[in-house]
Design a protein around this motif. Sequence first.
Motif, PDB file in Angstrom:
ATOM      1  N   ILE A  29    -133.381 -73.761 -43.710  1.00  0.00           N
ATOM      2  CA  ILE A  29    -133.220 -75.063 -43.075  1.00  0.00           C
ATOM      3  C   ILE A  29    -133.049 -74.875 -41.572  1.00  0.00           C
ATOM      4  O   ILE A  29    -132.176 -74.125 -41.128  1.00  0.00           O
ATOM      5  CB  ILE A  29    -132.005 -75.820 -43.640  1.00  0.00           C
ATOM      6  N   ALA A  30    -133.916 -75.532 -40.808  1.00  0.00           N
ATOM      7  CA  ALA A  30    -133.755 -75.583 -39.348  1.00  0.00           C
ATOM      8  C   ALA A  30    -132.889 -76.798 -39.053  1.00  0.00           C
ATOM      9  O   ALA A  30    -133.323 -77.940 -39.238  1.00  0.00           O
ATOM     10  CB  ALA A  30    -135.111 -75.696 -38.664  1.00  0.00           C
ATOM     11  N   GLU A  31    -131.670 -76.568 -38.624  1.00  0.00           N
ATOM     12  CA  GLU A  31    -130.720 -77.674 -38.445  1.00  0.00           C
ATOM     13  C   GLU A  31    -131.096 -78.552 -37.255  1.00  0.00           C
ATOM     14  O   GLU A  31    -131.404 -78.059 -36.164  1.00  0.00           O
ATOM     15  CB  GLU A  31    -129.303 -77.126 -38.282  1.00  0.00           C
ATOM     16  N   LYS A  32    -131.075 -79.873 -37.486  1.00  0.00           N
ATOM     17  CA  LYS A  32    -131.360 -80.870 -36.446  1.00  0.00           C
ATOM     18  C   LYS A  32    -130.331 -81.992 -36.580  1.00  0.00           C
ATOM     19  O   LYS A  32    -130.637 -83.117 -36.966  1.00  0.00           O
ATOM     20  CB  LYS A  32    -132.778 -81.422 -36.612  1.00  0.00           C
ATOM     21  N   PRO A  33    -129.066 -81.698 -36.267  1.00  0.00           N
ATOM     22  CA  PRO A  33    -127.995 -82.663 -36.548  1.00  0.00           C
ATOM     23  C   PRO A  33    -128.057 -83.935 -35.716  1.00  0.00           C
ATOM     24  O   PRO A  33    -127.492 -84.960 -36.117  1.00  0.00           O
ATOM     25  CB  PRO A  33    -126.721 -81.859 -36.235  1.00  0.00           C
ATOM     26  N   TYR A  34    -128.725 -83.897 -34.550  1.00  0.00           N
ATOM     27  CA  TYR A  34    -128.693 -85.050 -33.651  1.00  0.00           C
ATOM     28  C   TYR A  34    -130.018 -85.813 -33.609  1.00  0.00           C
ATOM     29  O   TYR A  34    -130.178 -86.739 -32.822  1.00  0.00           O
ATOM     30  CB  TYR A  34    -128.324 -84.595 -32.243  1.00  0.00           C
ATOM     31  N   THR A  35    -130.958 -85.435 -34.456  1.00  0.00           N
ATOM     32  CA  THR A  35    -132.257 -86.090 -34.492  1.00  0.00           C
ATOM     33  C   THR A  35    -132.265 -87.164 -35.569  1.00  0.00           C
ATOM     34  O   THR A  35    -131.673 -86.993 -36.642  1.00  0.00           O
ATOM     35  CB  THR A  35    -133.373 -85.061 -34.781  1.00  0.00           C
ATOM     36  N   ASP A  36    -132.929 -88.278 -35.276  1.00  0.00           N
ATOM     37  CA  ASP A  36    -132.986 -89.385 -36.240  1.00  0.00           C
ATOM     38  C   ASP A  36    -133.617 -88.919 -37.552  1.00  0.00           C
ATOM     39  O   ASP A  36    -134.568 -88.123 -37.565  1.00  0.00           O
ATOM     40  CB  ASP A  36    -133.808 -90.543 -35.669  1.00  0.00           C
TER      41      ASP A  36
END
Length: 357
Positions: A77-84
């Motif tokens: 998993i490539a984390e993208k916590p702040y992306t919609d």
Amino acid sequence: MTKKNLLDLYSEYLISSFGQTTATGLSALLNGEVSHDSVQRFLAGERHTAADLWRVVKPHVRAIESQDGVLIVDDSIAEKPYTDENDIICWHYDHSQQRNVKGINFVTCLYHNNGISLPVGFELIAKTEQYTHRKSGMKKRRSPVTKNEHCRSMLQQAVCNQITFQYVLNDVWFASAENMNFVKTTLKKDFIMPLKSNRKVALSLSSKKNGQYQKVETLTIEPMQPVTVYLESVPYALLLIKRVFTNEDGSIGIVYLVTSDTALSGNGIAAIYQKRWNVEPYHKSLKQNASLEKSPTQTVTTQSNHFFASLCGYIKLELLKRSTQINHFALKSKLYLKALQSAYVALLQLNPVRLVA
């Protein structure tokens, strides 16, 4: 400028960058020779697929392949916590962290041989279906295609692409009877896979026929000594070994490995399965050295094409590793030092004020 040239430029930009990667950033790096709009159109254009990846990587696979090659299937998993949130950036359970994380869940088929690891297939897990969870009543997403289905599809495509390999390796999450039978019966290849400690096996064919199974963890077997076992829904014999190792914290770990190649020794099984760990530096380098997680792209198409360009960046780093004998992180450190030196020279040319104590 052609689509191929833009892919080359963008993937090299991802390798060279140490911060956020944007269309504006690449245009500025090239002093406006490529416009921001050109880069944006490239990212928003037709989505690159696994077939496009094979066209890119095929000549490099052909240069290293042999019967000693292995195919490794794993997800990350490539984390993208702040992306919609959207179909590919959503919540996934991360087994390594034992919690749900927000990001892009991707499955890779990695070819490894002679110290080189090259991705030959990939799938982004798209959770396109929304449903209401029965117990919590919360709205959730799910994919209509399972990761195990993606796994089998990628392995089938690797065989169709005539990649030379002998074994399929994966972790315990892909060690289903269906995957085992697909590799052995459909693809006519062998596998080495770990079993969960509570997986049930029979110690003889008669025990299997009589339904006399017992948990792997209850077996009294010596480490590294192969034992013939039978799994439910797997119609052929397997070799099982118990591997004992010491973790970094000093604790003792045990892994149970099974293979469809009944001619292997215990040490042979362990040595071949050790190659599976090459998928870990692949994941790490893709995220840290090829800027996978450093893009502010907002749509499924631009995010997918950024992912594809990161894969191409990883391939370039792996080929550089082969030619220079320097690993990805050392190569990135050399680039960082060069960038610092250039920045220092540029600062001196600005004639900064010298402070005297």
